[in-house]
Structure formats: structure tokens, C-alpha cells
Write an enzyme that holds these catalytic residues in place. Structure first.
Site, PDB file in Angstrom:
ATOM      1  N   THR A  89       0.783  -1.181   0.095  1.00  0.00           N
ATOM      2  CA  THR A  89      -0.131  -0.064  -0.062  1.00  0.00           C
ATOM      3  C   THR A  89       0.805   1.355  -0.049  1.00  0.00           C
ATOM      4  O   THR A  89       0.808   2.118  -0.830  1.00  0.00           O
ATOM      5  CB  THR A  89      -0.963  -0.201   1.265  1.00  0.00           C
ATOM      6  OG1 THR A  89      -1.862  -1.147   1.216  1.00  0.00           O
ATOM      7  CG2 THR A  89      -1.707   1.221   1.473  1.00  0.00           C
ATOM      8  N   ASP A 172      -3.860   6.233   6.870  1.00  0.00           N
ATOM      9  CA  ASP A 172      -3.100   7.464   6.969  1.00  0.00           C
ATOM     10  C   ASP A 172      -2.400   7.563   5.817  1.00  0.00           C
ATOM     11  O   ASP A 172      -2.182   8.618   5.112  1.00  0.00           O
ATOM     12  CB  ASP A 172      -2.575   7.470   8.211  1.00  0.00           C
ATOM     13  CG  ASP A 172      -1.740   6.272   8.598  1.00  0.00           C
ATOM     14  OD1 ASP A 172      -1.068   5.728   7.915  1.00  0.00           O
ATOM     15  OD2 ASP A 172      -1.888   5.808   9.762  1.00  0.00           O
ATOM     16  N   ARG A 173      -1.735   6.246   5.474  1.00  0.00           N
ATOM     17  CA  ARG A 173      -0.675   6.392   4.386  1.00  0.00           C
ATOM     18  C   ARG A 173      -1.600   6.983   3.049  1.00  0.00           C
ATOM     19  O   ARG A 173      -0.905   7.309   2.239  1.00  0.00           O
ATOM     20  CB  ARG A 173      -0.097   5.328   4.384  1.00  0.00           C
ATOM     21  CG  ARG A 173      -0.674   3.810   4.248  1.00  0.00           C
ATOM     22  CD  ARG A 173       0.296   2.873   4.438  1.00  0.00           C
ATOM     23  NE  ARG A 173      -0.316   1.329   4.242  1.00  0.00           N
ATOM     24  CZ  ARG A 173      -0.790   0.738   5.361  1.00  0.00           C
ATOM     25  NH1 ARG A 173      -0.686   1.303   6.681  1.00  0.00           N
ATOM     26  NH2 ARG A 173      -1.332  -0.506   5.223  1.00  0.00           N
ATOM     27  N   ASP A 362      -3.358   0.565  -5.760  1.00  0.00           N
ATOM     28  CA  ASP A 362      -1.893   0.586  -5.083  1.00  0.00           C
ATOM     29  C   ASP A 362      -1.279  -0.905  -5.405  1.00  0.00           C
ATOM     30  O   ASP A 362      -0.199  -0.947  -5.193  1.00  0.00           O
ATOM     31  CB  ASP A 362      -2.053   1.122  -3.681  1.00  0.00           C
ATOM     32  CG  ASP A 362      -2.917   0.291  -2.861  1.00  0.00           C
ATOM     33  OD1 ASP A 362      -3.782  -0.632  -3.513  1.00  0.00           O
ATOM     34  OD2 ASP A 362      -2.824   0.238  -1.823  1.00  0.00           O
TER      35      ASP A 362
END
Length: 555
Positions: A89, A172-173, A362
Site C-alpha cells: 500500500t 493514513d498512508r 495501489d
């Protein structure tokens, strides 16, 4: 008389000179047309863990306003792939927006062993910042470990910071890395007992009013309802049986079968974190993105803004239930509806023809190996305990030392270089000895040393993908490639990370302003996305970009 003639020609010359220096009206109009040809808003959508074949497998269940609208009105790159290993990811989100690979942007995994600090680090973790919107540490995040710019950064620089960038994702990422270093904001979801959208002091010291209002008025409790299939489950013929041994499910429910009473299951499954691993997590993300569209007045002027959205629940559902599950099919059917809502809102708020959207993933994912085994396809699970014991004995017998390995993670071995030097050993010799040992192990397909990665230029195959994912500063001393469809994971659910087609082949759709209608089977790579968007906007390519603009996509 002569004096008058000279004066006349002098005046004529000066007039012509003045006209020559004046900008031509035609050019001015061309410049205006060029400016107006840019979209007012770019919406980048990453669907976490989306295989390309979800577009074709579930096609009959999709409406005409979501995925099909992008295909019917835009451009479909059918043979789009990740061009590096590992397909995780963090690296995936970074690569889409930087136009480069971990070799250059430095996000080599979600977590990795830091060779200098001698500890594991998280791709978005940053103890130098504080949480905003929660007292929990889950807000201590920033993009500081990403070494290159994103196209969102380049748009901010080009517009003198007047074009806004907002990143949104449950993870978050997934919000932080696409938004880049210069973003106005990145927001992610903090579940547990709070159920709030939060940020960090890297971006702001206080949440904006529209975010506070959303957290207050748009209670996430409404998403904790019964999750059943949107349509009759008997029509879900594109996926496997609902009751099987290949799925994980939730704590508190005996079988991984529909329906799921989420309000009942909440307390045993991490509180509001349960939403992440259901189809409703995507609906929550879409609703928050719609609030951001209005709250930030995105696309309301001629200076291009960027809204980076990542739908993460598809990944959580895939990990839990697998890529052949009824749950993953229903999740994509419902995501299609959420995309339709998003596109309808863009039509209304920004104006049809004033915005551009791209959608990709991703990474993709492998079928559950236990399922593949049941249909006689080679696959399985790695016995890491057995490998660790065997490898430990080899190191002691060969080098008379048990502490030459500092860390093993992400299919990489990190050696204790100080200890190797103290023992009078050559690093290259130790690496080569390990390579020659591990290649004999069961279900190990390939092994390469760091020395090979930075001294040999590979152009094709798995080796080339490894090299594009290898960062000389951050990666390990030895890289291991397992056999196809052999994974280190639970016996239920799907995962990802390899350079094989089941992990690399992902959708790439464009539609909206500046995009042609069409499709191609020509191979495209994930690093082509950012240069294509940069070309559309007429801005600099991201600093480390290695991809090429997809000229056949642009109108």
C-alpha cells in the site's frame, strides 16, 4: 522637404517597432484558451487492492454512473501494471503520485527496518508532529520519509500555492503520500472508540470547521448497520460460495457468511475500526470526500485543485475474505454506487467537463492459496519457523556467529555489517554465501544480493522489478523471492506483495476534461500516471519521475 521626409520615415519606423513589441491578440487568446483548457479540479482515486479483472468479473452488476461511466466516457488502459516489487500500500500510493518507484522515492514498504536507527519504521510515521482531532498517537503522521515530489506538489509549486491539495483515506498512508509534502491537508480515519476523521500538525493546528461539523453531525454510528448483499445473493454468480473454509470473518460470528450485524459485532472487532473492513467504510470515505468538496470549495476557480481519494475498505475486505468471496463482490457493487454519487456531485459542484478523474489501484492480490490448492493450482504457505531454524544453523556453522543477522522482514535479510567487519569477513562473501544457501530452500524461487542489485542492470522479468523496488540506502542485504502463490499469511483471506501478474495488474481509467474516449491493450505502467497528469496540467513532472505521459489518453 528632405527634413519632412526623414521625420515621416522615422515616425513610421517607431510605430512599426512599437507594434512589433506588442503581444499579438491571437497569442493572448491562445494563452487564455490554454489556461482555460486545464481542469478546475483533478480527482485522483486509488482503490486499495483492486485487481483489473474486478472490472470485467463484476461488470454485469455495475450501474452506468460509476466504473462504466469512466469506461464509456473516458479511456481504459487494460494492460496496466506495477513495475516494481514489493506491491504494498505505501509504495503503491507513493508511486502513483510521484511517477517513480521505491528505488527513488524511498517508500520501500509499509514498514521497514531502518539500518541507521536499528529499528522498524512506518512509512508515514513522524514523532516530530502531533495528532490533530484526537489525543491518540494515530495522528503522528507525515510524508517526511518520501524523498521525491508528487504531481500534487508540482501543481502547488506551479500555482504559487494557490491550487489546493486535499488527501482523504481511511488509511493514513493512503491520504498522506498522494497529497505530497505541500498539501493543504490530509485526513484519515481514527476508529476504535472515537470514529473521527483526524490529521496532524504537519498540516494544521486545528481541524477546519467543516471537518469538526462532519465528525459531530455525521455520526459514524449510522454505518454500523446490518451488512447484507445489495442484491439477491443467489445472483452473485461471479464469486465463490458464501460458506467455505477460505475466509476469515469477524470475531463473535461463527461463520463468515451474510448477513453481518455490525452494531452487534462492533465491540469484539475494534469498535469503529470494524467499519474499515466492511463495504460501508467506502461509503464513509465517499461522504467525507463530498464534504471536503464543499467545505474546501474545490474546483470553484480557474486554478486547478487536486482531491486525492483512496478507498481502503476494499483492501481490508480482501485480506479478510479473499478475492473470490461474496463479500468482495458486494463491496465493489456498493463502491460503484459510491463512485456514481461522487461523480454526480462533481457534475453539480464543479460542472460537467470542468474536472478530470483518474482511477487506479495501489496493488492487486492473489487468490487464497488454500482455494487454489483445492482446484489443483500450485500454491501454499511458507513455513517461516522451519526456515528460520535451518538458516540459523547455517549461519552458526558457516561463520561461527549467531548475531550476523539484524533483521528479516519484507522478504529481505539485513546483516550486522559492524559485526561482519569485526570478524574480518567480506560483506560480499557473506551475502553470496547466504544467496547460495537460501536458493536450496523449499518454495524459494530466487535469491539476490544487494551487491547484485546495484551492480547489475536488469531490463526484464522479476529481476527488473526487484531492482526498481530496491533502494540502496534503505533496502536489505539479501532479497528472497518465494514461489508463485506461496505466501506468508493466514490460511484464510488474500494478500499481495509479489511481482506476478495477480499482484501487478490493476485498472487505470481516465475521464473528464482533456481525456480522449478509447481503450488500449498497450502495456502501461503505474509510474506513467503522474507524468500524464503533469502533462495535462502543463506543470513540471515530479522530481524523480521515470514514467512517460500517456499521449494517446490526452485529448
Amino acid at each position: 522637404m528632405l527634413k519632412n521626409v526623414i521625420t515621416f520615415f522615422l515616425i513610421l519606423f517607431l510605430c512599426n517597432f512599437s507594434l512589433a513589441q506588442r503581444p499579438q491578440v491571437k497569442n493572448t487568446r491562445a494563452q487564455v484558451e490554454t489556461t482555460n483548457s486545464k481542469p478546475k479540479l483533478v480527482v485522483g482515486i486509488i482503490v486499495d487492492q483492486m485487481r483489473y479483472d474486478y472490472l470485467t468479473r463484476f461488470e454485469s452488476k455495475f450501474g452506468y454512473g460509476g466504473f462504466k461511466r469512466m469506461i464509456n466516457e473516458g479511456f481504459n488502459c487494460k494492460n496496466n501494471h506495477f513495475n516494481y516489487i514489493p506491491t504494498y500500500t505505501g509504495p503503491g500510493h507513493a508511486s502513483v503520485y510521484t511517477g517513480t518507484t521505491p528505488r527513488y522515492h524511498g517508500i520501500i514498504s509499509n514498514n521497514w527496518y531502518d539500518k541507521e536507527d536499528k529499528k522498524s519504521v512506518y512509512c508515514a510515521g513522524d514523532n516530530a508532529v502531533q495528532s490533530v482531532g484526537t489525543s491518540a498517537s494515530s495522528g503522528k503522521m507525515s510524508p517526511h520519509r518520501m524523498k521525491t515530489t508528487t504531481f500534487t506538489d508540482e501543481n502547488r509549486l506551479f500555482t504559487q500555492m494557490r491550487g489546493k491539495t486535499i488527501g482523504i483515506s481511511i488509511k493514513d498512508r493512503g491520504a498522506i503520500l498522494p497529497a505530497g509534502h505541500t498539501a493543504n491537508a490530509a485526513y484519515w480515519f481514527h476508529g476504535k472508540d472515537e470514529g473521527k476523521w483526524i490529521s496532524s500538525t504537519f498540516y494544521m493546528n486545528e481541524l477546519p470547521k467543516w471537518v469538526k461539523d462532519f465528525n459531530t453531525e455525521h455520526s459514524v454510528s449510522k454505518y454500523l448497520k446490518t451488512w447484507n448483499t445489495l442484491y439477491d445473493i443467489n445472483t452473485y454468480t461471479e464469486s465463490g460460495s458464501d460458506l467455505n473454509t477460505f475466509e476469515g470473518g469477524y470475531k463473535g460470528k461463527e461463520t463468515a457468511t451474510f448477513p453481518y450485524q455490525l452494531d452487534v459485532l462492533k465491540d469484539a472487532n475494534g469498535g469503529y475500526d470494524l467499519l474499515k473492513s466492511t463495504a460501508y467504510g467506502n461509503s464513509l470515505t465517499a461522504d467525507f470526500a463530498l464534504a471536503a468538496l464543499k467545505g474546501e470549495a474545490l474546483g470553484k476557480d480557474d486554478i486547478t485543485d487536486v482531491l486525492a481519494i483512496s478507498f481502503s475498505s476494499t483492501d481490508y475486505v480482501g485480506h479478510n475474505f479473499g478475492v473470490n468471496s461474496k463479500e468482495i463482490e458486494d463491496t465493489y457493487i456498493r463502491l460503484d454506487k459510491d463512485l456514481e454519487r461522487l461523480f454526480n456531485a462533481l457534475d453539480k459542484e464543479v460542472g460537467r467537463g470542468n474536472y478530470t478523474v483518474f482511477l487506479t489501484a495501489d496493488h492487486a492480490a492473489v487468490n487464497v492459496p488454500a482455494y487454489l490448492q483445492s482446484v489443483k493450482i500450485p500454491s501454499g504457505y511458507l513455513d517461516n519457523a522451519k526456515t528460520k531454524k535451518q538458516f540459523g544453523l547455517f549461519m552458526e556453522q558457516t561463520f561461527k556467529a549467531s548475531d550476523l543477522v539484524e533483521n528479516v522482514s519484507n522478504n529481505q535479510i539485513f546483516l550486522n555489517r559492524e559485526k561482519i567487519k569485526a570478524l574480518g569477513l567480506e560483506l560480499n562473501d557473506v551475502q553470496d554465501a547466504i544467496v547460495n544457501e537460501l536458493i536450496n530452500y523449499e518454495h524459494v524461487d530466487k535469491v539476490y544480493s544487494a551487491t547484485t542489485m546495484h551492480t547489475t542492470e536488469f531490463t526484464r522479468g522479476i529481476e527488473a522489478l526487484l531492482q526498481k523496488g530496491y533502494n540502496q540506502k534503505r533496502s536489505g542485504d539479501v532479497i528472497i523471492v518465494p514461489d508463485p502463490a506461496f505466501i506468508s499469511y493466514h490460511k484464510t483471506g488474500s494478500t499481495h506483495g509479489s511481482g506476478l501478474n495477480y499482484d501487478t495488474h490493476v485498472p487505470l481509467l481516465f475521464f473528464g476534461k482533456g481525456i480522449k474516449h478509447g481503450q488500449t491493450l498497450q502495456k502501461t505502467e503505474i509510474t506513467d500516471v503522474a507524468p500524464t497528469m503533469s502533462a495535462l496540467l502543463g506543470i513540471s513532472f515530479p522530481s524523480g519521475a521515470i514514467g512517460e505521459p500517456l499521449e494517446f489518453v490526452l485529448d
